[in-house]
Design an enzyme around this catalytic site. Structure first.
Site, short mmCIF file in Angstrom:
data_model
loop_
_atom_site.label_atom_id
_atom_site.label_comp_id
_atom_site.label_asym_id
_atom_site.label_seq_id
_atom_site.Cartn_x
_atom_site.Cartn_y
_atom_site.Cartn_z
N TYR A 1 0.85 -1.20 0.00
CA TYR A 1 0.00 0.00 0.00
C TYR A 1 0.89 1.25 0.00
CZ TYR A 1 -3.68 3.26 1.49
OH TYR A 1 -4.56 4.31 1.58
N LYS B 1 1.16 3.96 -3.00
CA LYS B 1 0.72 5.34 -2.77
C LYS B 1 1.86 6.34 -3.02
CE LYS B 1 -3.68 4.92 -1.77
NZ LYS B 1 -4.74 5.54 -2.59
N THR C 1 -7.20 9.51 8.55
CA THR C 1 -7.57 8.13 8.86
C THR C 1 -9.09 8.06 9.03
OG1 THR C 1 -5.46 7.87 9.97
CG2 THR C 1 -7.13 6.20 10.41
P1 NDP Z 1 -13.38 1.91 0.58
O1 NDP Z 1 -12.89 0.52 0.58
O2 NDP Z 1 -14.60 2.29 1.35
O3 NDP Z 1 -13.61 2.43 -0.92
C1 NDP Z 1 -12.73 2.09 -1.94
C2 NDP Z 1 -13.45 2.30 -3.26
O4 NDP Z 1 -12.54 1.99 -4.33
C3 NDP Z 1 -14.66 1.41 -3.42
O5 NDP Z 1 -15.69 2.11 -4.06
C4 NDP Z 1 -14.13 0.29 -4.30
O6 NDP Z 1 -15.14 -0.37 -5.06
C5 NDP Z 1 -13.22 1.12 -5.19
N1 NDP Z 1 -12.32 0.29 -5.98
C6 NDP Z 1 -11.43 -0.64 -5.57
N2 NDP Z 1 -10.83 -1.20 -6.64
C7 NDP Z 1 -11.36 -0.61 -7.74
C8 NDP Z 1 -11.16 -0.76 -9.13
N3 NDP Z 1 -10.31 -1.66 -9.63
N4 NDP Z 1 -11.88 0.02 -9.97
C9 NDP Z 1 -12.75 0.92 -9.49
N5 NDP Z 1 -13.01 1.10 -8.20
C10 NDP Z 1 -12.31 0.33 -7.33
O7 NDP Z 1 -12.10 2.77 1.06
P2 NDP Z 1 -11.89 4.34 1.38
O8 NDP Z 1 -13.11 5.13 1.09
O9 NDP Z 1 -11.29 4.38 2.73
O10 NDP Z 1 -10.74 4.67 0.32
C11 NDP Z 1 -10.86 5.67 -0.69
C12 NDP Z 1 -9.46 6.17 -1.01
O11 NDP Z 1 -8.92 6.83 0.15
C13 NDP Z 1 -8.48 5.06 -1.36
O12 NDP Z 1 -7.66 5.48 -2.44
C14 NDP Z 1 -7.65 4.91 -0.08
O13 NDP Z 1 -6.38 4.38 -0.33
C15 NDP Z 1 -7.61 6.35 0.38
N6 NDP Z 1 -7.27 6.53 1.80
C16 NDP Z 1 -8.07 6.01 2.78
C17 NDP Z 1 -7.75 6.19 4.11
C18 NDP Z 1 -8.60 5.62 5.21
O14 NDP Z 1 -8.23 5.76 6.41
N7 NDP Z 1 -9.78 5.00 4.92
C19 NDP Z 1 -6.57 6.96 4.53
C20 NDP Z 1 -5.78 7.46 3.42
C21 NDP Z 1 -6.14 7.26 2.11
P3 NDP Z 1 -15.83 -1.75 -4.58
O15 NDP Z 1 -16.97 -1.36 -3.68
O16 NDP Z 1 -16.28 -2.35 -5.89
O17 NDP Z 1 -14.78 -2.55 -3.88
#
Ligand code: NDP
Length: 228
Positions: A152, A156, A182
């Site tokens: 990860y 990133k 987070t």
């Molecule tokens: P979630 O798991 O809730 O959401 C992730 C989203 O990405 C889902 O809609 C998922 O779809 C989608 N996704 C995954 N793979 C693909 C793909 N191949 N094509 C299209 N869509 C895809 O996580 P978060 O909301 O927490 O994460 C959102 C972003 O924020 C990410 O980039 C994460 O790395 C970043 N982030 C999150 C943090 C946290 O603490 N949560 C902290 C820092 C960064 P599906 O429902 O189909 O799986």
């Protein structure tokens, strides 16, 4: 009317970002890889839906063609789709992590560039992570120092670097990366920490609504610029 596309917006931070941008008057296309999850989320939000799997070139091309046919341009692109890749560390897992978190950004950006160039204020936001910050993961004072998310973090770092490189090669378009904070989403559910996605989405929205004089080539969190 501002035309906005958010990848991976069927839940989590992407979903809340879509909600807040719709409240600000944007026409939002939510990209989701799964049709049923995407259509359900779009209906709940009052958004448009496009099938978009960031790991699939044909899906990305078709999604941007849909936006082009309907709108003729794209003003705001949010690279939000991501996976945690917190299991086994091996070649296939590394390919999956980089395919979604880094190569996906290249696929979607390249398909979107012709549409972004037609915008009066084109803006791209990459939802990256402070886990990809060399400064944060080597600083014992920071929580990232003790989190062993090898794939990860590395993917990133690539996401942030792609943002910087695009900012340099596309001077007419703003490209900024964001650490949203987070957040309690499905991604972090196994760890049981994080604040509500509605709060983290505010930082994404701030970067997505920069005016034409806004910064480009930065990594930011809710407090402002983060070190690399
Ligand atoms: P979630 O798991 O809730 O959401 C992730 C989203 O990405 C889902 O809609 C998922 O779809 C989608 N996704 C995954 N793979 C693909 C793909 N191949 N094509 C299209 N869509 C895809 O996580 P978060 O909301 O927490 O994460 C959102 C972003 O924020 C990410 O980039 C994460 O790395 C970043 N982030 C999150 C943090 C946290 O603490 N949560 C902290 C820092 C960064 P599906 O429902 O189909 O799986």
């Amino acid at each position: 009317m501002t035309i906005t596309l958010i990848t991976g917006a069927n839940k989590g931070i992407g979903f809340e970002t879509a909600k807040q941008l719709i409240e600000l008057g944007h026409t939002v296309y939510i990209g989701a890889r799964d049709v049923e999850r995407g259509e359900t989320a779009a209906a709940a939000l009052g958004a448009r839906f496009v099938q978009l799997d960031v790991t699939d070139d044909a899906s990305v091309t078709a999604a941007l063609a849909t936006v082009e046919a309907a709108e003729g341009r794209l003003d705001v692109l949010v690279h939000n789709a991501g996976i945690l890749a917190d299991g086994v560390v091996d070649g296939p897992a590394a390919l999956r992590a980089f395919d979604t978190n880094a190569v996906g950004i290249v696929r979607v950006t390249e398909a979107a560039l012709p549409l972004l160039r037609k915008s009066a204020n084109p803006t791209v936001v990459t939802v990256s992570s402070s886990m990809g910050s060399f400064w944060a993961v080597t600083n014992p004072e920071r929580p990232e120092f003790n989190i062993p998310l090898t794939l990860y973090a590395a993917s990133k770092s690539a996401a942030t670097m792609l943002t910087v490189q695009y900012a340099k090669s596309q001077p007419g378009i703003k490209f900024n990366a964001v650490e949203p904070g987070t957040t309690a989403t499905d991604m972090t559910a196994a760890y049981g920490f994080g604040r509500p996605a509605v709060e983290s989405a505010r930082t994404v929205v701030r970067l997505a609504t920069l005016d034409e004089h806004g910064p480009t080539g930065t990594l930011q969190d809710e407090h402002g610029q983060l070190r690399w």
